[in-house]
Design a protein around this motif. Sequence first.
Motif, short mmCIF file in Angstrom:
data_model
loop_
_atom_site.label_atom_id
_atom_site.label_comp_id
_atom_site.label_asym_id
_atom_site.label_seq_id
_atom_site.Cartn_x
_atom_site.Cartn_y
_atom_site.Cartn_z
N CYS A 124 -44.83 -5.24 -48.97
CA CYS A 124 -45.78 -5.92 -48.07
C CYS A 124 -47.01 -6.09 -48.83
CB CYS A 124 -46.10 -4.78 -47.08
SG CYS A 124 -44.48 -4.53 -45.88
N VAL A 168 -54.76 -14.18 -50.10
CA VAL A 168 -54.58 -12.92 -50.83
C VAL A 168 -55.95 -12.72 -51.68
CG1 VAL A 168 -52.04 -12.48 -50.41
CG2 VAL A 168 -53.11 -13.66 -52.28
N SER A 169 -56.38 -11.53 -52.04
CA SER A 169 -57.33 -11.18 -52.37
C SER A 169 -57.21 -11.71 -54.14
CB SER A 169 -57.82 -9.73 -52.60
OG SER A 169 -56.78 -8.92 -53.25
N GLU A 219 -55.77 -12.41 -45.55
CA GLU A 219 -56.26 -12.58 -44.63
C GLU A 219 -55.87 -14.03 -44.03
OE1 GLU A 219 -61.12 -12.68 -43.68
OE2 GLU A 219 -60.23 -12.44 -45.87
N ARG A 277 -58.03 -9.43 -41.26
CA ARG A 277 -57.00 -9.02 -42.22
C ARG A 277 -55.78 -8.77 -41.71
NH1 ARG A 277 -58.05 -9.50 -47.07
NH2 ARG A 277 -57.27 -7.46 -47.63
N GLU A 281 -51.46 -7.25 -48.43
CA GLU A 281 -52.33 -7.55 -47.65
C GLU A 281 -52.91 -8.83 -47.58
OE1 GLU A 281 -55.73 -4.61 -47.46
OE2 GLU A 281 -54.47 -3.18 -47.16
N GLY A 338 -51.42 -7.60 -37.82
CA GLY A 338 -52.75 -7.20 -37.85
C GLY A 338 -53.33 -7.08 -36.35
N CYS A 384 -45.31 -8.54 -44.09
CA CYS A 384 -44.23 -7.84 -44.45
C CYS A 384 -43.10 -8.64 -44.53
CB CYS A 384 -44.24 -6.90 -43.36
SG CYS A 384 -45.56 -5.39 -43.67
N LEU A 430 -51.28 -7.68 -42.73
CA LEU A 430 -50.35 -7.26 -43.78
C LEU A 430 -49.16 -8.01 -43.45
CD1 LEU A 430 -49.67 -4.66 -45.74
CD2 LEU A 430 -48.63 -3.67 -43.45
#
Length: 125
Positions: free
Chosen positions: A47, A98-99, A51, A62, A49, A84, A66, A64
Motif C-alpha cells: 500500500c 504520490v509524493s 493524493e 489524501r 499514500e 480515504g 491498496c 491510501l
Amino acid sequence: MSLSWNNQLDRVRAVFGLGSDQPLPEVNVDSLLIYRDHLRAMLGKSCFEGEKCDEDGTRRGRVLVCGIRHEIDPVLGVLCNVFGEHLDGDFPLSDVEVSEDALNREIIEDYRYWLRNSRERSAGR
C-alpha cells in the motif's frame, strides 16, 4: 540503440518490450492489460499514500492506495483500490499523485505519462 533507465520514455518502452527507437503504443484494452500486469508486478501487494486529484488538478484529499484492480476501464485506464476520508472505492490510478519521496513514484509517474500523452496524441489527430 539500447534503452536508458534514466529516460522516462525508455522505461515505458521497456514495459511493452520495445526498443528505444520504437513509438509507444496507443492506449487500448490490450496495452492497458500489459501495463496493468506490469504495475501489479512492480507494486506487489504494498500500500502507498497518495493524493486523489481530478483531471483538472483539483486535489480531493489524501488516500491510501491498496492494490491494483484486476479489471481495467477502457476509458479510465488501470484502476486501483483507494481508501480515504469520503473517497473509498475504485479510482483510476492516473488520478493518484504520490509524493516526491515515495519509493514507487517513478513507476506511477511513468504510467501517468504514457496514459496522458497517448491520449493527447490520439486527440490531436
